[in-house]
Design a protein around this motif. Structure first.
Motif, PDB file in Angstrom:
ATOM      1  N   GLU A 104       0.891  -1.844   0.114  1.00  0.00           N
ATOM      2  CA  GLU A 104       0.314  -0.006   0.070  1.00  0.00           C
ATOM      3  C   GLU A 104       0.979   1.045  -0.089  1.00  0.00           C
ATOM      4  OE1 GLU A 104      -3.385   0.703  -0.494  1.00  0.00           O
ATOM      5  OE2 GLU A 104      -3.620  -1.356  -0.508  1.00  0.00           O
ATOM      6  N   ARG A 105       2.082   1.491   0.910  1.00  0.00           N
ATOM      7  CA  ARG A 105       2.892   2.462   0.632  1.00  0.00           C
ATOM      8  C   ARG A 105       3.270   2.963  -0.692  1.00  0.00           C
ATOM      9  NH1 ARG A 105       3.134   0.506   6.244  1.00  0.00           N
ATOM     10  NH2 ARG A 105       5.521  -0.878   4.867  1.00  0.00           N
ATOM     11  N   ASP A 160      -5.966   4.485   3.384  1.00  0.00           N
ATOM     12  CA  ASP A 160      -4.675   4.722   3.267  1.00  0.00           C
ATOM     13  C   ASP A 160      -3.789   5.743   4.476  1.00  0.00           C
ATOM     14  OD1 ASP A 160      -5.300   4.366   0.680  1.00  0.00           O
ATOM     15  OD2 ASP A 160      -5.402   6.003  -0.010  1.00  0.00           O
ATOM     16  N   VAL A 161      -4.132   5.914   5.990  1.00  0.00           N
ATOM     17  CA  VAL A 161      -3.832   6.137   6.472  1.00  0.00           C
ATOM     18  C   VAL A 161      -3.562   4.646   7.752  1.00  0.00           C
ATOM     19  CG1 VAL A 161      -4.588   7.639   9.072  1.00  0.00           C
ATOM     20  CG2 VAL A 161      -4.848   8.579   7.034  1.00  0.00           C
ATOM     21  N   ASN A 165       0.317   4.622   9.122  1.00  0.00           N
ATOM     22  CA  ASN A 165       0.352   4.245  10.403  1.00  0.00           C
ATOM     23  C   ASN A 165       0.482   2.709  10.652  1.00  0.00           C
ATOM     24  OD1 ASN A 165       0.551   6.978  11.322  1.00  0.00           O
ATOM     25  ND2 ASN A 165      -0.925   6.613   9.427  1.00  0.00           N
ATOM     26  N   GLN A 166       0.961   1.564   9.623  1.00  0.00           N
ATOM     27  CA  GLN A 166       1.037  -0.051  10.248  1.00  0.00           C
ATOM     28  C   GLN A 166       1.839  -0.374  11.614  1.00  0.00           C
ATOM     29  OE1 GLN A 166       2.145  -3.058   7.836  1.00  0.00           O
ATOM     30  NE2 GLN A 166       0.002  -3.587   8.113  1.00  0.00           N
ATOM     31  N   PRO A 167       1.604  -0.896  12.470  1.00  0.00           N
ATOM     32  CA  PRO A 167       2.614  -1.107  13.338  1.00  0.00           C
ATOM     33  C   PRO A 167       3.260  -2.402  12.405  1.00  0.00           C
ATOM     34  CG  PRO A 167       0.804  -2.230  14.087  1.00  0.00           C
ATOM     35  CD  PRO A 167       0.156  -1.067  12.662  1.00  0.00           C
ATOM     36  N   PRO A 282       7.362   0.527   9.193  1.00  0.00           N
ATOM     37  CA  PRO A 282       8.401  -0.055   9.403  1.00  0.00           C
ATOM     38  C   PRO A 282       8.599  -0.348   8.466  1.00  0.00           C
ATOM     39  CG  PRO A 282       5.834  -1.027   9.833  1.00  0.00           C
ATOM     40  CD  PRO A 282       5.684   0.407   9.229  1.00  0.00           C
ATOM     41  N   SER A 283       9.701  -1.116   7.845  1.00  0.00           N
ATOM     42  CA  SER A 283       9.964  -1.796   6.484  1.00  0.00           C
ATOM     43  C   SER A 283       9.450  -3.036   6.286  1.00  0.00           C
ATOM     44  CB  SER A 283      11.778  -2.436   7.312  1.00  0.00           C
ATOM     45  OG  SER A 283      11.893  -3.144   7.283  1.00  0.00           O
TER      46      SER A 283
END
Length: 288
Positions: A104-105, A160-161, A165-167, A282-283
């Motif tokens: 998604e990013r 999208d947000v 901001n996914q941990p 995160p990567s």
């Protein structure tokens, strides 16, 4: 022995024989009644079970409350973009899936652009299986929050947000409903008491389970699973690796000679792009 005594003994013997015969006959009758009653009881139980099974077969499945605007069989799919767009992108994602976040990013802005141009209709299946393997409730609560955002007409922005901001997969931040509500604050029109109640009450938990059950019955085993007009395109289409540029190229090739879609025909116009900051990036990791 007198004749009278012999007659008396004979009479007594005969009475005993008669009584014994009567008792045996009574026992036989009772046995028949018991066996017959048991058979009738079995038949009655079978009949009741048969009626129950038939009733269960004839009754429709219990309806599951679905977010407004969902589509497909049992309303399990969240659509974004023009319903009459010439191409459809089908996406299976889990909110806790790190590969979904990476996808998604990298591709989210391109997909949003293709939607806005009327080139692409995107169908999201929000699954929640990572909670089974990793402790927590982030997949299910995150999926429910996405359903709440869809119900409020702001799915795309919140989606999208959420992924920006996914941990980390092992960090169950999305299992905290306050976190999911806080992510909605920068999105105009979404931070409402109705949305907060929907998240806090886990309003669409039944729908979330139904989407996952549908995924379990499919041939897909991991996320993200991405299909363009039914053909797999992630991580590659044919021999070509997927990139934002290649995705645009593939969509344009599929759409050649076809009219573009009309914005808003799916009942939910794309929401304005959120300006929420990226608090966690995160990567890329492995898929769910």
């Amino acid at each position: 022995m007198s004749e009278k005594n012999r007659d008396g003994k004979r009479t007594a013997r005969e009475r005993m024989q008669e009584e014994r015969a009567a008792q045996e006959a009574k026992a036989r009758r009772n046995k028949k009644l018991i066996v017959g009653g048991s058979v009738l009881a079995v038949i009655a139980v079978a009949a009741v079970v048969g009626v129950m099974v038939q009733n269960n077969r004839s009754k429709p499945e219990t309806p599951v409350a679905a977010p407004a605007g969902t589509i497909g069989d049992k309303n399990l799919v969240i659509p974004v973009g023009s319903a009459n767009a010439p191409s459809t992108l089908t996406v299976y994602e889990d909110p806790r899936c790190p590969a979904c976040g990476a996808f998604e990013r990298e591709f989210g802005p391109t997909i949003d652009q293709l939607e806005d141009q009327g080139k692409l209709y995107v169908n999201y299946h929000i699954v929640s299986f990572i909670d089974r393997a990793v402790p927590g409730k982030g997949s299910r609560y995150g999926a429910n929050a996405l359903g709440c955002a869809q119900d409020a007409g702001h799915f795309r922005d919140y989606h999208d947000v959420l992924y920006r901001n996914q941990p980390d997969e092992t960090n169950d931040a999305f299992g905290n409903k306050a976190t999911l509500i806080a992510l909605a604050k920068p999105i105009p029109g979404l931070d409402t008491p109705a949305f907060q109640a929907c998240v806090n009450d886990n309003e669409f938990s039944g729908w979330v389970s139904a989407v996952q059950q549908d995924f379990d019955k499919s041939n897909f085993k991991s996320t993200p699973t991405v299909l363009l007009n039914g053909e797999p395109v992630y991580p590659k289409m044919g021999t070509e690796e997927i990139t934002p540029a290649n995705l645009v190229k593939w969509v344009d090739a599929a759409n050649q000679g076809k009219p573009l879609g009309t914005p808003g025909t799916n009942g939910q116009s794309p929401a304005p792009t959120s300006t929420a900051s990226e608090t966690n990036n995160p990567s890329p990791g492995s898929g769910g």
